[in-house]
Design a protein around this motif. Sequence first.
Motif, PDB file in Angstrom:
ATOM      1  N   TYR A 270       0.809  -1.217   0.000  1.00 46.70           N
ATOM      2  CA  TYR A 270       0.000   0.000   0.000  1.00 46.70           C
ATOM      3  C   TYR A 270       0.846   1.273   0.000  1.00 46.70           C
ATOM      4  O   TYR A 270       0.380   2.331  -0.438  1.00 46.70           O
ATOM      5  N   ILE A 271       2.069   1.196   0.485  1.00 44.37           N
ATOM      6  CA  ILE A 271       2.989   2.333   0.321  1.00 44.37           C
ATOM      7  C   ILE A 271       3.308   2.514  -1.160  1.00 44.37           C
ATOM      8  O   ILE A 271       3.290   3.631  -1.689  1.00 44.37           O
ATOM      9  N   VAL A 272       3.574   1.396  -1.836  1.00 43.29           N
ATOM     10  CA  VAL A 272       3.815   1.437  -3.284  1.00 43.29           C
ATOM     11  C   VAL A 272       2.583   1.967  -4.010  1.00 43.29           C
ATOM     12  O   VAL A 272       2.684   2.784  -4.936  1.00 43.29           O
ATOM     13  N   VAL A 273       1.407   1.516  -3.591  1.00 43.25           N
ATOM     14  CA  VAL A 273       0.157   1.969  -4.206  1.00 43.25           C
ATOM     15  C   VAL A 273       0.010   3.487  -4.076  1.00 43.25           C
ATOM     16  O   VAL A 273      -0.316   4.183  -5.049  1.00 43.25           O
ATOM     17  N   ALA A 274       0.250   4.025  -2.889  1.00 44.45           N
ATOM     18  CA  ALA A 274       0.109   5.468  -2.674  1.00 44.45           C
ATOM     19  C   ALA A 274       1.054   6.256  -3.581  1.00 44.45           C
ATOM     20  O   ALA A 274       0.651   7.253  -4.205  1.00 44.45           O
ATOM     21  N   LEU A 275       2.295   5.813  -3.653  1.00 49.57           N
ATOM     22  CA  LEU A 275       3.281   6.519  -4.480  1.00 49.57           C
ATOM     23  C   LEU A 275       2.933   6.447  -5.964  1.00 49.57           C
ATOM     24  O   LEU A 275       2.985   7.451  -6.686  1.00 49.57           O
ATOM     25  N   CYS A 276       2.580   5.260  -6.429  1.00 47.43           N
ATOM     26  CA  CYS A 276       2.297   5.068  -7.854  1.00 47.43           C
ATOM     27  C   CYS A 276       1.006   5.764  -8.268  1.00 47.43           C
ATOM     28  O   CYS A 276       0.964   6.490  -9.266  1.00 47.43           O
ATOM     29  N   TYR A 277      -0.063   5.551  -7.495  1.00 50.20           N
ATOM     30  CA  TYR A 277      -1.357   6.102  -7.886  1.00 50.20           C
ATOM     31  C   TYR A 277      -1.352   7.619  -7.867  1.00 50.20           C
ATOM     32  O   TYR A 277      -1.834   8.268  -8.800  1.00 50.20           O
ATOM     33  N   GLY A 278      -0.817   8.183  -6.791  1.00 47.20           N
ATOM     34  CA  GLY A 278      -0.799   9.631  -6.687  1.00 47.20           C
ATOM     35  C   GLY A 278       0.008  10.286  -7.790  1.00 47.20           C
ATOM     36  O   GLY A 278      -0.431  11.264  -8.412  1.00 47.20           O
ATOM     37  N   SER A 279       1.202   9.752  -8.052  1.00 52.29           N
ATOM     38  CA  SER A 279       2.077  10.359  -9.058  1.00 52.29           C
ATOM     39  C   SER A 279       1.493  10.255 -10.462  1.00 52.29           C
ATOM     40  O   SER A 279       1.511  11.225 -11.230  1.00 52.29           O
ATOM     41  N   VAL A 280       0.946   9.093 -10.825  1.00 53.78           N
ATOM     42  CA  VAL A 280       0.415   8.906 -12.179  1.00 53.78           C
ATOM     43  C   VAL A 280      -0.860   9.710 -12.382  1.00 53.78           C
ATOM     44  O   VAL A 280      -1.037  10.381 -13.411  1.00 53.78           O
ATOM     45  N   ALA A 281      -1.769   9.664 -11.414  1.00 58.92           N
ATOM     46  CA  ALA A 281      -3.043  10.374 -11.552  1.00 58.92           C
ATOM     47  C   ALA A 281      -2.838  11.877 -11.698  1.00 58.92           C
ATOM     48  O   ALA A 281      -3.413  12.519 -12.589  1.00 58.92           O
ATOM     49  N   ILE A 282      -1.992  12.444 -10.840  1.00 61.16           N
ATOM     50  CA  ILE A 282      -1.803  13.892 -10.839  1.00 61.16           C
ATOM     51  C   ILE A 282      -1.000  14.350 -12.055  1.00 61.16           C
ATOM     52  O   ILE A 282      -1.382  15.309 -12.741  1.00 61.16           O
ATOM     53  N   SER A 283       0.114  13.684 -12.351  1.00 61.45           N
ATOM     54  CA  SER A 283       0.956  14.120 -13.467  1.00 61.45           C
ATOM     55  C   SER A 283       0.248  13.952 -14.805  1.00 61.45           C
ATOM     56  O   SER A 283       0.353  14.808 -15.694  1.00 61.45           O
ATOM     57  N   GLY A 284      -0.479  12.839 -14.973  1.00 61.88           N
ATOM     58  CA  GLY A 284      -1.167  12.605 -16.240  1.00 61.88           C
ATOM     59  C   GLY A 284      -2.255  13.621 -16.500  1.00 61.88           C
ATOM     60  O   GLY A 284      -2.384  14.153 -17.618  1.00 61.88           O
ATOM     61  N   TYR A 285      -3.044  13.945 -15.488  1.00 59.64           N
ATOM     62  CA  TYR A 285      -4.111  14.926 -15.664  1.00 59.64           C
ATOM     63  C   TYR A 285      -3.530  16.329 -15.825  1.00 59.64           C
ATOM     64  O   TYR A 285      -4.017  17.133 -16.628  1.00 59.64           O
ATOM     65  N   TRP A 286      -2.473  16.627 -15.087  1.00 63.49           N
ATOM     66  CA  TRP A 286      -1.837  17.943 -15.192  1.00 63.49           C
ATOM     67  C   TRP A 286      -1.286  18.178 -16.595  1.00 63.49           C
ATOM     68  O   TRP A 286      -1.402  19.269 -17.151  1.00 63.49           O
ATOM     69  N   ALA A 287      -0.697  17.141 -17.196  1.00 60.54           N
ATOM     70  CA  ALA A 287      -0.058  17.298 -18.502  1.00 60.54           C
ATOM     71  C   ALA A 287      -1.071  17.406 -19.640  1.00 60.54           C
ATOM     72  O   ALA A 287      -0.858  18.156 -20.601  1.00 60.54           O
ATOM     73  N   TYR A 288      -2.172  16.681 -19.572  1.00 60.18           N
ATOM     74  CA  TYR A 288      -3.087  16.590 -20.718  1.00 60.18           C
ATOM     75  C   TYR A 288      -4.478  17.148 -20.447  1.00 60.18           C
ATOM     76  O   TYR A 288      -5.266  17.306 -21.380  1.00 60.18           O
TER      77      TYR A 288
END
Length: 444
Positions: A270-288
């Motif tokens: 779940y530590i891995v989940v928090a890092l992966c989900y947060g980074s991908v969700a935010i960066s992907g939406y921010w970029a596009y």
Amino acid sequence: MSHQQDYRGNEHGGGRRIDASNWLPITASRNAKWYYSAFHNVTAVVGAGILGLPYAMSQIGWWSGSVVLILSWIITFYSFWQLVELHEIVPGKRFDRYPELGQHCFGPKLGYWVVMPQQLTVQVATGIVYGVTGGKSLKKCFELLWPACGDYRTTYYILFFVCLQFVISQAPNFNSLKGVSLLAAIMSIGYAAIAFIASTIQGVNYREDVSYGVRSPTVSGQIYDFLNGCGTIAFAFAGHSVSLEIQATIPSTPEKPSKHAMWKGVVVAYIVVALCYGSVAISGYWAYGNHVEDDILISLMRPAWLISLANFMVFLHVIGSYQVFAMPVFDQIEQYLVEERGLPAGRPLRIICRSIYVATIGFISMCVPFFGGLLGLFGGLVFASTSYFMPCIMWLVTQKPKVMSLHWICSWISIVLGVLLAVLSPIGGARTIIVAARGYKFFS
């Protein structure tokens, strides 16, 4: 039905009970280490759903999307803890499968038929989505490196993925998948990192006219998008449906129960989940912004070799993750055929029944390759139950916490939010599929 409680397993004509627990995939090997739990759970949770998180954010919006994502992490982390604790809630007995725990909580018949169909639907739905994901990711990988490969139908790539599963599906038990699961876990972290880095580079250097407004111009469309986005996020937290089965592979003694090793692995996951989900969700939406695709890797175009590598990592990941979710299904099928129908346990039985399952799931994947809609539909339809509120209901039934105590409050909050998610989000997912299906040709 649970082989621990009231299985009617009889051999043909003999009436003798069959004990197949030392052969069935879930209970055949109980020598797993705590880190097996970690990468099995990373493989199960950090799956294809992460690729749809930026799209879900674009449907829900910055603040609402962030709140839904954070709440989902907290609720499912809590409900995961409940399942780990409930695995050996009866001294001297282990609930190795989700339906067995359901039988203990709600009765032998009702518990089985309440839990088993939901769990089975989760496993089957995940197999379908991962078939689509594996095929589309492999196609994208080849398209970026060799554009001529884009002329081949997605169906062919899904078929190749299915052919690989015919072979890997013959692994005898859960622990025999530890190498495949470890590779899948590494790949999931790898493509999440690439998606985050590439999206960030895109946002810094190439972003033009990015809009964060709503995707749909109509109020009804915005409501449907919101519901589908919530279902997509729910799909991203799917590991609960295999948690008891993973814990069943860990040795347990009164002095050292399995829950300690299992929980250590869950925390790491779940530590891995928090890092992966947060980074991908935010960066992907921010970029596009609201132009992001339902699979973030489709939006990413450069550098071509890096995005191709990410898609290949996704392909390798879903190969292993497919198996993690398929193993409980194989266990249910083989348990029924051996203990209920009296068929002889052995390799021929495994080859036939597992091949039929893989072929069926593969055929459905080739018929309905609508990634975004499938996430929203399945995420709300069954994933919300098995991950969000079913563990909480089981906890209330078995532990009977004091009214207004911490566990009572947390459980009821999870139940209310989970039920709303289960009822409403499939509407958005179904509508997304209907819209995407207009003009679609089968096996295109």
